[in-house]
Write an enzyme that holds these catalytic residues in place. Structure first.
Site, PDB file in Angstrom:
ATOM      1  N   ASP A 284     -11.675  58.183  74.330  1.00  0.00           N
ATOM      2  CA  ASP A 284     -10.384  58.232  73.645  1.00  0.00           C
ATOM      3  C   ASP A 284     -10.218  56.957  72.820  1.00  0.00           C
ATOM      4  OD1 ASP A 284      -7.748  60.118  73.938  1.00  0.00           O
ATOM      5  OD2 ASP A 284      -7.191  58.056  73.425  1.00  0.00           O
TER       6      ASP A 284
ATOM      7  N   ALA B  61     -13.493  59.172  68.618  1.00  0.00           N
ATOM      8  CA  ALA B  61     -14.334  60.282  69.064  1.00  0.00           C
ATOM      9  C   ALA B  61     -15.278  60.753  67.962  1.00  0.00           C
ATOM     10  CB  ALA B  61     -13.462  61.436  69.554  1.00  0.00           C
TER      11      ALA B  61
ATOM     12  N   CYS C 134      -4.713  72.569  69.241  1.00  0.00           N
ATOM     13  CA  CYS C 134      -3.281  72.778  69.484  1.00  0.00           C
ATOM     14  C   CYS C 134      -2.501  72.767  68.174  1.00  0.00           C
ATOM     15  CB  CYS C 134      -2.733  71.729  70.447  1.00  0.00           C
ATOM     16  SG  CYS C 134      -2.857  70.032  69.850  1.00  0.00           S
TER      17      CYS C 134
END
Length: 391
Positions: A244, A273, A333
């Site tokens: 992260d 990432a 998402c």
């Protein structure tokens, strides 16, 4: 009570079950009304359509509450809260669960998440702000929490003419709460953590990786506070690396690993990432399972093309890092990246990676985040599990 009449032929979306009416669809308002107040909604031909809260300042001016001509009061709010919780009693751990999912539960722009004995509440539209205390009272009566904390620190409130607010609504709320999800323990920071403190929508998807991670070497990119990584360790992975970009997130994830006794199995690296995936590919690293659970790459339709490029890059590199016969778990998402767009991006990445994919599961958000078929906005999460073959 005021009557709000829609423009001619603008009632079809309401009749189909969509819970929003935009300001441009409204023709005339008759009667006294206050911003955020309850109104009756009618077609241009005076056909009754339902009850709604009305905020003329908002682009979403009407948020539908009921298809019946009825009183919207504290008793009605309590009944809706009870209905939402009773639904979740069928399948959910009510101490690790989204209790209210806004329009999908008939309480527009209201979010309530349970973490242990604490509930976090968001109220994001003016109409439901007027009922906030009724919502709090109903949650207390139904669930008897230790405390309720408000996290209405979301910019969309300003579009409704409200300030962003946080603070105690009921009882006591500690700085950190211990929550158990699928047998994995987490510290949740409801006061300062992202959104309500933890992303509950992936709970069932995190459980779904169990058959694929035992004795595996696992890479979890965009790990945040370690949720997928710690599930992999809990389900028997031999080595897990979580990546992260946030130092704070990695510190929290490391603390969560210690909480579960997984500090010798699961480790976290603070890195971008995209850069990590590129470097791992250059180093010819191989993993049995690669998990990609990035934050939303776009929150607007206009930026979808750029978002798809980002998704394609991480998925292409992720596919190349999976050993022959291993598994890729990939998520989005971004609401504006539809399932069809996400699927096509996967196909494009597969082609460029020169691998063959076999779809194992195609998933969405958990049952505590139910979807309204008439409202595509209520379905936003995509989670796919693929087996990757090379050569």
């Amino acid at each position: 009570m005021a009557n709000v009449y829609l423009n001619k032929n603008r009632e079809q979306r309401v009749l189909s079950g969509h819970p929003w009416v935009f300001r441009s669809d409204i023709g005339e308002v008759q009667g006294d009304h206050v911003p955020g107040g309850v109104v009756r909604v009618l077609s241009a031909r005076h056909k009754f359509l339902g009850m709604a809260v009305y905020n003329p300042q908002s682009q979403i001016s009407l948020r539908m509450l009921s298809r019946r001509d009825e009183s919207i009061n504290s008793a009605w709010i309590h009944a809706r809260v009870k209905r939402a919780i009773d639904y979740r009693r069928h399948f959910a751990d009510l101490k690790s669960c989204r209790l209210i999912f806004a329009e999908s539960d008939g309480l527009p722009a209201v979010i309530a998440d349970a973490f242990g004995d604490v509930i976090v509440l968001q109220v994001l539209c003016l109409g439901m702000e007027r009922f906030k205390q009724d919502i709090v009272d109903a949650l207390v009566e139904e669930l008897h929490p230790m405390g309720i904390w408000e996290r209405s620190d979301v910019p969309v409130r300003e579009l409704e003419g409200m300030e962003q607010v946080t603070g105690l609504l009921y009882g006591e709320v500690p700085d950190k709460i211990e929550m158990v999800e699928n047998g994995v323990h987490f510290w949740v920071d409801v006061k300062e953590g992202q959104k309500t403190g933890f992303f509950l929508d992936q709970k069932e998807n995190r459980a779904a990786i169990a058959p694929f991670v035992k004795d595996a070497r696992v890479l979890d990119c965009f790990t945040h506070t370690g949720s997928f990584a710690l599930h992999a360790g809990h389900f028997g992975a031999k080595e897990v690396i979580g990546v992260d970009i946030s130092d704070f997130a990695c510190e929290c994830a490391t603390e969560n690993a210690r909480l579960n006794g997984l500090e010798n199995t699961v480790r976290f690296e603070c890195a971008n990432a995209f850069d990590y995936l590129r470097a791992a590919q250059d180093a010819h690293e191989q993993f049995d399972v690669v998990i990609l659970d990035p934050p939303a790459f776009t929150k607007t339709r206009s930026a979808v093309e750029g978002a798809l490029r980002g998704y394609k890059e991480i998925n292409l590199r992720g596919m190349k890092l999976v050993r022959d016969g291993g598994f890729l778990v990939t998520c989005s998402c971004s609401q504006h990246v539809t399932p069809d767009l996400f699927h096509q991006m996967i196909l494009d990445a597969q082609k460029d990676a020169r691998v063959q994919l076999r779809q194992i599961e195609w998933r969405t958000q958990g049952k505590d985040h139910p979807i309204l078929p008439a409202s595509p906005e209520t379905q936003y999460l995509k989670c796919a599990i693929y087996q990757v073959f090379k050569g």
